[in-house]
Motif scaffolding. Structure first.
Motif, PDB file in Angstrom:
ATOM      1  N   VAL A 501       0.829  -1.215   0.000  1.00  0.00           N
ATOM      2  CA  VAL A 501       0.000   0.000   0.000  1.00  0.00           C
ATOM      3  C   VAL A 501       0.860   1.261   0.000  1.00  0.00           C
ATOM      4  O   VAL A 501       0.431   2.310  -0.493  1.00  0.00           O
ATOM      5  N   GLN A 502       2.064   1.175   0.539  1.00  0.00           N
ATOM      6  CA  GLN A 502       2.929   2.354   0.561  1.00  0.00           C
ATOM      7  C   GLN A 502       3.342   2.759  -0.858  1.00  0.00           C
ATOM      8  O   GLN A 502       3.271   3.925  -1.232  1.00  0.00           O
ATOM      9  N   ALA A 503       3.790   1.791  -1.633  1.00  0.00           N
ATOM     10  CA  ALA A 503       4.239   2.099  -2.992  1.00  0.00           C
ATOM     11  C   ALA A 503       3.091   2.651  -3.825  1.00  0.00           C
ATOM     12  O   ALA A 503       3.260   3.608  -4.584  1.00  0.00           O
ATOM     13  N   GLU A 504       1.908   2.068  -3.659  1.00  0.00           N
ATOM     14  CA  GLU A 504       0.751   2.507  -4.441  1.00  0.00           C
ATOM     15  C   GLU A 504       0.338   3.927  -4.077  1.00  0.00           C
ATOM     16  O   GLU A 504       0.018   4.736  -4.945  1.00  0.00           O
ATOM     17  N   SER A 505       0.366   4.262  -2.798  1.00  0.00           N
ATOM     18  CA  SER A 505      -0.164   5.554  -2.364  1.00  0.00           C
ATOM     19  C   SER A 505       0.841   6.697  -2.509  1.00  0.00           C
ATOM     20  O   SER A 505       0.458   7.817  -2.838  1.00  0.00           O
ATOM     21  N   LEU A 506       2.121   6.423  -2.270  1.00  0.00           N
ATOM     22  CA  LEU A 506       3.109   7.507  -2.296  1.00  0.00           C
ATOM     23  C   LEU A 506       3.588   7.826  -3.708  1.00  0.00           C
ATOM     24  O   LEU A 506       3.935   8.962  -3.996  1.00  0.00           O
ATOM     25  N   GLY A 507       3.659   6.823  -4.569  1.00  0.00           N
ATOM     26  CA  GLY A 507       3.963   7.114  -5.961  1.00  0.00           C
ATOM     27  C   GLY A 507       5.354   6.728  -6.407  1.00  0.00           C
ATOM     28  O   GLY A 507       6.219   6.356  -5.605  1.00  0.00           O
ATOM     29  N   PRO A 508       5.604   6.849  -7.702  1.00  0.00           N
ATOM     30  CA  PRO A 508       6.832   6.320  -8.306  1.00  0.00           C
ATOM     31  C   PRO A 508       8.079   7.129  -8.009  1.00  0.00           C
ATOM     32  O   PRO A 508       9.180   6.661  -8.302  1.00  0.00           O
ATOM     33  N   VAL A 509       7.975   8.321  -7.453  1.00  0.00           N
ATOM     34  CA  VAL A 509       9.160   9.132  -7.206  1.00  0.00           C
ATOM     35  C   VAL A 509       9.953   8.630  -5.996  1.00  0.00           C
ATOM     36  O   VAL A 509      11.099   9.014  -5.802  1.00  0.00           O
ATOM     37  N   PHE A 510       9.358   7.732  -5.191  1.00  0.00           N
ATOM     38  CA  PHE A 510       9.998   7.300  -3.945  1.00  0.00           C
ATOM     39  C   PHE A 510      10.832   6.038  -4.117  1.00  0.00           C
ATOM     40  O   PHE A 510      10.447   5.106  -4.815  1.00  0.00           O
ATOM     41  N   ASP A 511      11.978   6.028  -3.429  1.00  0.00           N
ATOM     42  CA  ASP A 511      12.717   4.811  -3.155  1.00  0.00           C
ATOM     43  C   ASP A 511      12.459   4.455  -1.690  1.00  0.00           C
ATOM     44  O   ASP A 511      12.361   5.353  -0.837  1.00  0.00           O
ATOM     45  N   PHE A 512      12.350   3.164  -1.409  1.00  0.00           N
ATOM     46  CA  PHE A 512      12.040   2.732  -0.051  1.00  0.00           C
ATOM     47  C   PHE A 512      13.240   2.013   0.546  1.00  0.00           C
ATOM     48  O   PHE A 512      13.626   0.940   0.097  1.00  0.00           O
ATOM     49  N   VAL A 513      13.832   2.628   1.547  1.00  0.00           N
ATOM     50  CA  VAL A 513      15.013   2.078   2.185  1.00  0.00           C
ATOM     51  C   VAL A 513      14.696   0.715   2.801  1.00  0.00           C
ATOM     52  O   VAL A 513      13.581   0.483   3.282  1.00  0.00           O
ATOM     53  N   ASP A 514      15.678  -0.168   2.782  1.00  0.00           N
ATOM     54  CA  ASP A 514      15.520  -1.479   3.404  1.00  0.00           C
ATOM     55  C   ASP A 514      15.239  -1.281   4.895  1.00  0.00           C
ATOM     56  O   ASP A 514      16.026  -0.667   5.610  1.00  0.00           O
ATOM     57  N   GLY A 515      14.134  -1.782   5.340  1.00  0.00           N
ATOM     58  CA  GLY A 515      13.725  -1.618   6.734  1.00  0.00           C
ATOM     59  C   GLY A 515      12.473  -0.786   6.894  1.00  0.00           C
ATOM     60  O   GLY A 515      11.790  -0.859   7.922  1.00  0.00           O
ATOM     61  N   TYR A 516      12.141   0.014   5.870  1.00  0.00           N
ATOM     62  CA  TYR A 516      10.924   0.832   5.961  1.00  0.00           C
ATOM     63  C   TYR A 516       9.677  -0.054   6.064  1.00  0.00           C
ATOM     64  O   TYR A 516       8.633   0.380   6.570  1.00  0.00           O
ATOM     65  N   GLU A 517       9.820  -1.299   5.633  1.00  0.00           N
ATOM     66  CA  GLU A 517       8.676  -2.222   5.679  1.00  0.00           C
ATOM     67  C   GLU A 517       8.205  -2.498   7.108  1.00  0.00           C
ATOM     68  O   GLU A 517       7.119  -3.025   7.324  1.00  0.00           O
TER      69      GLU A 517
END
Length: 609
Positions: A501-517
């Motif tokens: 849900v994070q990737a879908e809602s925040l959008g393609p401009v974001f990279d998600f650091v390992d651990g944000y999960e």
């Protein structure tokens, strides 16, 4: 029965920790409830409750269906009077506990009071169950025959909405008694664990809220360091938080299954007195708007920050031109009170005692519960507002938000204990409206285009956090409860649901650091009140539409607005919104609210063209 209040929406960078020199910050005065744990009035109230609950059960258990209308009305009045006393006891115990959740004495007192009130209120469980067994025709005749009884029809209707899902009297009493070692115990474990966590950032040990605050620091390296500190601790406690989440979700699934509730969300919709299709229309409208709202805004923010890609620690970063000055308490008070008075002097008058009579607890202290809330306590006392004030502009908006709740709660108190409580979907109306008034006043006073841009961007971010983020949270819960129904979830499985849900809602401009999960772990709404979060999006969308009506036709708006707040829980959302020509069951209603956010992003884009 009393439950501890929940804070407003949890954001990854909600500024609610630490301390600062912001002037004399007020603290709570509990004298409207009790003078202290040893107050003789507290013991007198408990003794009287023991007598009253026993007498009530003796007078009415097994007899409700045969009572004449006047006697049935009298039973509701007696039931309500006991509810006030139980609410006063638990408000006092719960609020003191929230002031310092790591204080063993306060924790014990709160648990002891919760056990005592649960024990006494168990004698009353029969009442709503028997009320639901009265035949429709018999009850309709009674309502027509007695004016006092008719006044309580909205409350009776809410009680009877649960009729298809109630269990046997014995089973309901069992679930009631078991709650103190079930849901309530897991909630306490979560709260006390969170309050005791510390995070090492650049060699300094910080509590949770102070660490979260660093995610909105002007220094990008501090934001990154805080993110990694949060990840390290969340990972270390991941098995515990997964166990709490699994247990509560399974407990809910079992109870829902026994009750025959059709979906995990159904109980929340019933409590909120809102139709599932209305919530679904809200959810679908927001998800469809992700590209026009959060995706577009965060791409714009990346450009302002000179970044090709955004990291999660940039999401709530201040803009390069932001004014990072600390706002003193007196200035914050003036900003909000002037905005309230500018709308209607009556609104400022209702807010004034919060500042002068010890109705606000503002300092951020070790052990204090995170976030902010307004708790109505009971209708013969007054609301209490909790903040963790750190002098940021967002803290001023939080003050405006919680005071809106307080004003609403004061006005609705005239309805009495059973009718004053507003369903969550409408409970956010006055709070978000109070924020909007304060924001509009600040925007009107902006000295230049740069200041206007910062204010607009801040408001857009808050609205995205309130609408987009909370609907993403709602989707997370929907997916989590559906998956838990199929079996135990590993921490990695919960993490995967969160990231979907994070990737879908925040959008393609974001990279998600390992651990944000792991960032789902600290959000109290998932633990304390499943599916609560959509109420924030509901309230924000409603207020956007309501404020648009105010701008279109200000004449007479204030009186209609106060009437709506004064109604509390005595009317359905359709009745409350009808005077404004609004209908939340119309899917187009939500598009109207979302279009306000879109128009603000349009203005921000135009500033860059």
């Amino acid at each position: 029965m009393f439950t501890l209040p929940l804070p407003r929406p949890v954001l990854d960078a909600e500024p609610t920790g630490g301390a600062g020199a912001f002037g004399a910050l007020p603290e709570w005065d509990f004298s409207a409830l009790y003078a202290g744990e040893d107050d003789p009035k507290l013991q007198d109230d408990l003794a009287q409750l023991d007598t009253d609950t026993a007498g009530f059960a003796a007078d009415y258990e097994g007899k409700l269906a045969t009572l004449p209308a006047s006697a049935l009305a009298q039973s509701i009045l007696r039931y309500e009077a006991m509810d006030v006393v139980m609410g006063r006891v638990m408000s006092f115990a719960g609020l003191r506990y929230y002031q310092n959740t790591t204080d063993a004495a306060r924790s014990k007192f709160m648990a002891d009071m919760q056990n005592k009130i649960t024990e006494l209120s168990a004698r009353l469980v029969f009442y709503t169950l028997e009320l639901n067994r009265i035949e429709d025709a018999t009850l309709d005749a009674a309502l027509a025959a007695d004016e006092t009884l008719a006044r309580y029809k909205p409350w009776i209707d809410r009680v009877r909405a649960a009729k298809p899902y109630q269990l046997s009297d014995e089973m309901e009493k069992f679930l009631h008694d078991k709650s103190v070692v079930g849901t309530a115990a897991w909630n306490r474990l979560f709260d006390e664990t969170m309050a005791g966590l510390t995070f090492t950032v650049d060699g300094e040990e910080l509590p949770l809220e102070a660490t979260l605050t660093l995610l909105s620091d002007t220094d990008r390296s501090k934001r990154e360091a805080a993110t990694h500190a949060l990840i390290a601790v969340f990972r270390g406690h991941l098995p515990l938080f997964a166990r709490i989440t699994n247990t509560l979700a399974k407990e809910k699934e079992i109870e829902d299954r026994w009750r025959g509730l059709p979906t995990p969300q159904a109980g929340r919709h019933l409590a909120n007195h809102v139709e599932p299709e209305v919530v679904e229309a809200l959810r679908n409208a927001v998800v469809a708007a992700y590209p026009r709202l959060s995706h577009r805004y965060y791409a714009l923010k990346a450009k302002w920050m000179g970044l090709e890609r955004m990291q999660v620690w940039d999401r709530n970063a201040p803009l390069p031109d932001s004014d990072d000055r600390k706002i003193g308490w007196d200035d914050a008070r003036d900003m909000v009170m002037q905005a309230y008075a500018g709308f209607d002097p009556r609104m400022a008058d209702l807010a004034e005692p919060f500042f002068t009579e010890g109705w606000i607890d503002a300092p951020a202290k070790a052990g204090k519960a995170p976030g902010a809330f307004a708790h109505p306590t009971v209708t013969d006392a007054h609301p209490f507002v909790m903040l963790n004030y750190l002098g940021k502009q967002r803290d001023v908006m939080t003050l405006a938000h919680e005071l809106g709740h307080g004003v609403h709660q004061r006005l609705a108190a005239s309805q009495g204990e059973l009718l004053s409580s507003t369903p969550l979907t409408l409970a956010e109306t006055a709070s978000v409206f109070g924020e909007m008034l304060t924001f509009r006043r600040l925007l009107d006073q902006a000295p230049d285009q740069k200041a206007r841009k910062v204010l607009l961007a801040g408001k857009v971010e808050d609205m995205i956090n309130t609408v987009v983020r909370q609907i993403a949270f709602y989707d997370f819960e929907c997916k989590l409860h559906a998956a838990r129904a199929e079996g135990e979830l590993t921490p990695d499985q919960i993490n995967d649901i969160w990231m979907s849900v994070q990737a879908e809602s925040l959008g393609p401009v974001f990279d998600f650091v390992d651990g944000y999960e792991t960032f789902w772990t600290y959000i109290p709404h998932f633990i304390h009140s499943p599916f609560y979060v959509y109420a924030y999006a509901f309230g924000d969308g409603l207020v956007n539409a309501l404020y648009a009506r105010y701008e279109e036709a200000p004449e007479g708006f204030q009186d209609k607005y106060f009437d709506m707040l004064r109604a509390g829980g005595s009317k359905h959302h359709k009745e409350l919104l009808a005077p404004f020509g609004l209908d939340a069951s119309d899917p187009a209603f939500w598009d109207k609210g979302l279009s306000l956010i879109e128009s603000m992003i349009d203005e921000l884009e135009a500033m860059d063209s």
